[in-house]
Write a protein that holds these residues in place. Structure first.
Motif, PDB file in Angstrom:
ATOM      1  N   ARG A   1     -11.547 -69.751  60.350  1.00  0.00           N
ATOM      2  CA  ARG A   1     -11.967 -70.951  59.626  1.00  0.00           C
ATOM      3  C   ARG A   1     -10.774 -71.592  58.930  1.00  0.00           C
ATOM      4  N   ASN A   2     -10.751 -72.924  58.962  1.00  0.00           N
ATOM      5  CA  ASN A   2      -9.669 -73.675  58.326  1.00  0.00           C
ATOM      6  C   ASN A   2     -10.269 -74.939  57.716  1.00  0.00           C
ATOM      7  N   THR A   3     -10.225 -75.042  56.397  1.00  0.00           N
ATOM      8  CA  THR A   3     -10.774 -76.224  55.709  1.00  0.00           C
ATOM      9  C   THR A   3      -9.713 -76.823  54.793  1.00  0.00           C
ATOM     10  N   THR A   4      -9.734 -78.157  54.686  1.00  0.00           N
ATOM     11  CA  THR A   4      -8.768 -78.884  53.841  1.00  0.00           C
ATOM     12  C   THR A   4      -9.485 -79.989  53.081  1.00  0.00           C
ATOM     13  N   SER A   5      -9.161 -80.112  51.801  1.00  0.00           N
ATOM     14  CA  SER A   5      -9.720 -81.192  50.983  1.00  0.00           C
ATOM     15  C   SER A   5      -8.599 -81.791  50.129  1.00  0.00           C
ATOM     16  N   THR A   6      -8.727 -83.082  49.799  1.00  0.00           N
ATOM     17  CA  THR A   6      -7.719 -83.773  48.988  1.00  0.00           C
ATOM     18  C   THR A   6      -8.395 -84.604  47.903  1.00  0.00           C
ATOM     19  N   ASP A   7      -7.665 -84.793  46.803  1.00  0.00           N
ATOM     20  CA  ASP A   7      -8.118 -85.681  45.734  1.00  0.00           C
ATOM     21  C   ASP A   7      -6.904 -86.173  44.955  1.00  0.00           C
ATOM     22  N   SER A   8      -7.141 -86.990  43.952  1.00  0.00           N
ATOM     23  CA  SER A   8      -6.057 -87.533  43.127  1.00  0.00           C
ATOM     24  C   SER A   8      -5.915 -86.706  41.860  1.00  0.00           C
ATOM     25  N   VAL A   9      -4.663 -86.572  41.381  1.00  0.00           N
ATOM     26  CA  VAL A   9      -4.399 -85.776  40.194  1.00  0.00           C
ATOM     27  C   VAL A   9      -3.112 -86.276  39.531  1.00  0.00           C
ATOM     28  N   LEU A  10      -2.985 -86.057  38.226  1.00  0.00           N
ATOM     29  CA  LEU A  10      -1.739 -86.365  37.530  1.00  0.00           C
ATOM     30  C   LEU A  10      -0.775 -85.202  37.653  1.00  0.00           C
ATOM     31  N   VAL A  11       0.486 -85.492  37.988  1.00  0.00           N
ATOM     32  CA  VAL A  11       1.499 -84.446  38.097  1.00  0.00           C
ATOM     33  C   VAL A  11       2.545 -84.658  37.011  1.00  0.00           C
ATOM     34  N   SER A  12       3.077 -83.520  36.531  1.00  0.00           N
ATOM     35  CA  SER A  12       4.084 -83.565  35.458  1.00  0.00           C
ATOM     36  C   SER A  12       5.462 -83.745  36.069  1.00  0.00           C
ATOM     37  N   ALA A  13       5.904 -84.980  36.149  1.00  0.00           N
ATOM     38  CA  ALA A  13       7.202 -85.286  36.720  1.00  0.00           C
ATOM     39  C   ALA A  13       8.194 -85.621  35.607  1.00  0.00           C
ATOM     40  N   ILE A  14       9.466 -85.761  35.992  1.00  0.00           N
ATOM     41  CA  ILE A  14      10.474 -86.170  35.024  1.00  0.00           C
ATOM     42  C   ILE A  14      10.157 -87.598  34.562  1.00  0.00           C
ATOM     43  N   GLY A  15      10.047 -87.780  33.280  1.00  0.00           N
ATOM     44  CA  GLY A  15       9.690 -89.087  32.736  1.00  0.00           C
ATOM     45  C   GLY A  15       8.227 -89.203  32.350  1.00  0.00           C
TER      46      GLY A  15
ATOM     47  N   GLU B   1      -3.785 -81.403  47.444  1.00  0.00           N
ATOM     48  CA  GLU B   1      -4.351 -80.958  48.719  1.00  0.00           C
ATOM     49  C   GLU B   1      -4.633 -79.464  48.641  1.00  0.00           C
ATOM     50  N   TYR B   2      -5.883 -79.080  49.024  1.00  0.00           N
ATOM     51  CA  TYR B   2      -6.285 -77.676  48.953  1.00  0.00           C
ATOM     52  C   TYR B   2      -6.740 -77.228  50.342  1.00  0.00           C
ATOM     53  N   THR B   3      -6.128 -76.144  50.852  1.00  0.00           N
ATOM     54  CA  THR B   3      -6.414 -75.640  52.196  1.00  0.00           C
ATOM     55  C   THR B   3      -6.753 -74.155  52.133  1.00  0.00           C
TER      56      THR B   3
ATOM     57  N   ASN C   1      -6.889 -63.915  54.229  1.00  0.00           N
ATOM     58  CA  ASN C   1      -7.375 -65.125  53.578  1.00  0.00           C
ATOM     59  C   ASN C   1      -6.189 -65.825  52.920  1.00  0.00           C
ATOM     60  N   LYS C   2      -5.951 -67.070  53.343  1.00  0.00           N
ATOM     61  CA  LYS C   2      -4.819 -67.823  52.814  1.00  0.00           C
ATOM     62  C   LYS C   2      -5.327 -69.062  52.085  1.00  0.00           C
ATOM     63  N   GLU C   3      -4.811 -69.274  50.881  1.00  0.00           N
ATOM     64  CA  GLU C   3      -5.142 -70.454  50.084  1.00  0.00           C
ATOM     65  C   GLU C   3      -3.848 -71.198  49.747  1.00  0.00           C
ATOM     66  N   ILE C   4      -3.825 -72.485  50.073  1.00  0.00           N
ATOM     67  CA  ILE C   4      -2.629 -73.298  49.842  1.00  0.00           C
ATOM     68  C   ILE C   4      -3.014 -74.497  48.970  1.00  0.00           C
ATOM     69  N   THR C   5      -2.299 -74.653  47.858  1.00  0.00           N
ATOM     70  CA  THR C   5      -2.515 -75.788  46.968  1.00  0.00           C
ATOM     71  C   THR C   5      -1.217 -76.588  46.866  1.00  0.00           C
ATOM     72  N   ARG C   6      -1.298 -77.891  47.156  1.00  0.00           N
ATOM     73  CA  ARG C   6      -0.122 -78.762  47.066  1.00  0.00           C
ATOM     74  C   ARG C   6      -0.422 -79.917  46.117  1.00  0.00           C
ATOM     75  N   ARG C   7       0.558 -80.249  45.300  1.00  0.00           N
ATOM     76  CA  ARG C   7       0.532 -81.469  44.486  1.00  0.00           C
ATOM     77  C   ARG C   7       1.833 -82.211  44.788  1.00  0.00           C
TER      78      ARG C   7
ATOM     79  N   TYR D   1       4.895 -79.718  44.619  1.00  0.00           N
ATOM     80  CA  TYR D   1       4.577 -78.383  44.106  1.00  0.00           C
ATOM     81  C   TYR D   1       3.654 -77.735  45.148  1.00  0.00           C
ATOM     82  N   LYS D   2       4.024 -76.540  45.607  1.00  0.00           N
ATOM     83  CA  LYS D   2       3.221 -75.844  46.612  1.00  0.00           C
ATOM     84  C   LYS D   2       2.986 -74.404  46.172  1.00  0.00           C
ATOM     85  N   GLU D   3       1.731 -74.020  46.134  1.00  0.00           N
ATOM     86  CA  GLU D   3       1.344 -72.646  45.784  1.00  0.00           C
ATOM     87  C   GLU D   3       0.580 -72.047  46.961  1.00  0.00           C
ATOM     88  N   GLU D   4       1.093 -70.961  47.502  1.00  0.00           N
ATOM     89  CA  GLU D   4       0.475 -70.297  48.653  1.00  0.00           C
ATOM     90  C   GLU D   4       0.107 -68.861  48.268  1.00  0.00           C
ATOM     91  N   VAL D   5      -1.178 -68.528  48.404  1.00  0.00           N
ATOM     92  CA  VAL D   5      -1.677 -67.191  48.073  1.00  0.00           C
ATOM     93  C   VAL D   5      -2.274 -66.569  49.331  1.00  0.00           C
TER      94      VAL D   5
END
Length: 258
Positions: free
Chosen positions: A69-83, A91-93, A135-141, A148-152
């Motif tokens: 099984r492979n599922t992906t969902s996306t939404d909008s979010v505020l990211v902490s950038a320089i400035g 994006e969540y997979t 089981n792999k979970e990937i979160t990208r902002r 920012y990419k977090e892979e578990v």
């Protein structure tokens, strides 16, 4: 006139097919059955059987089930950038794979029905093993010049499954030793696992707008031992195709006279 001739012929043909039992296998015949079954997920079985005396049949099924099984969902979010915080995309997979193999010996009793329709009931047991589930979970902002990419990755220990069920089913022999059928079962199962749960987390920060840079990896292991039981439909609901190999009978020779 043609209709009058055709009607008796059709009635004779239907009577011969339905009430004849010449297509059924005999004592000692071996059989091969292929079935597709459903119990929450589809699985396939290759079954080897042999007809015994007194309408009994013994057999062994080999079942294989693979899930990916492979599922992906996306939404909008505020990211902490320089400035300061800026709008970005999240994006969540999730990715899951699992392989299950089982052995299913059984014993069936065939009711003496005088037709090419065959009804049976019996009992069987199931012994199975499931490979370590990945089981792999990937979160990208991310946005332009920021990521920012977090892979578990989680991996569970091998799962062992055992159970027993009552079996009911039927076959229709539409040709010599060849039949289509349906089968269902009701029973219980017990499963358990023992081993280490491996978890690996990797965090990657990159892009000129990202205030944090680099890659961080965290490995974690935990010993897990679980046993659970469940009751319900026991994975024997489906359709199958069966072919029996008739024994070659030895030719009788007349006695020699001197």
């Amino acid at each position: 006139m043609k209709k009058r001739i055709f009607a008796p012929f059709l009635l004779l043909l239907v009577t011969t097919v339905v009430f004849s039992q010449t297509n059924k296998p005999g004592v000692g015949d071996w059989g091969v059955r292929y079935g597709v079954y459903f119990n929450g997920s589809f699985s396939q079985q290759l079954i080897f059987t042999r007809m015994l005396k007194k309408n009994l049949e013994v057999g062994m099924g080999v079942g294989i089930s693979f899930q990916s099984r492979n599922t992906t969902s996306t939404d909008s979010v505020l990211v902490s950038a320089i400035g300061g915080d800026v709008p970005g995309i999240r994006e969540y997979t999730t990715q899951t794979t699992n392989l299950y193999v089982s052995l299913n010996p059984f014993l069936l009793y065939h009711f003496p029905v005088k037709s090419n329709l065959d009804l049976y009931m019996g009992a069987g047991i199931s012994l199975g093993v499931s490979d370590a589930i990945a089981n792999k979970e990937i979160t990208r902002r991310y946005l332009a010049n920021y990521e920012y990419k977090e892979e578990v990755i989680n991996r569970s220990p091998v799962l062992f499954v055992g159970g027993a069920s009552a079996i009911v089913g039927g076959l229709y022999f539409f040709y010599k030793n060849l039949a289509i059928g349906a089968q269902g079962g009701l029973g219980f199962s017990v499963n358990g696992s023992s081993g280490k749960v491996n978890s690996k987390k990797t965090v990657t920060n990159s892009g000129v707008l990202n205030p944090v840079q680099g890659i961080v990896t965290i490995d974690d292991q935990m010993t897990q031992k679980t046993i659970s039981t469940s009751a319900g439909i026991a994975g024997n609901v489906g359709l199958n195709l069966t072919f029996y190999f008739s024994r070659v009978k030895a030719k009788e020779t007349a006695p020699a006279f001197n």
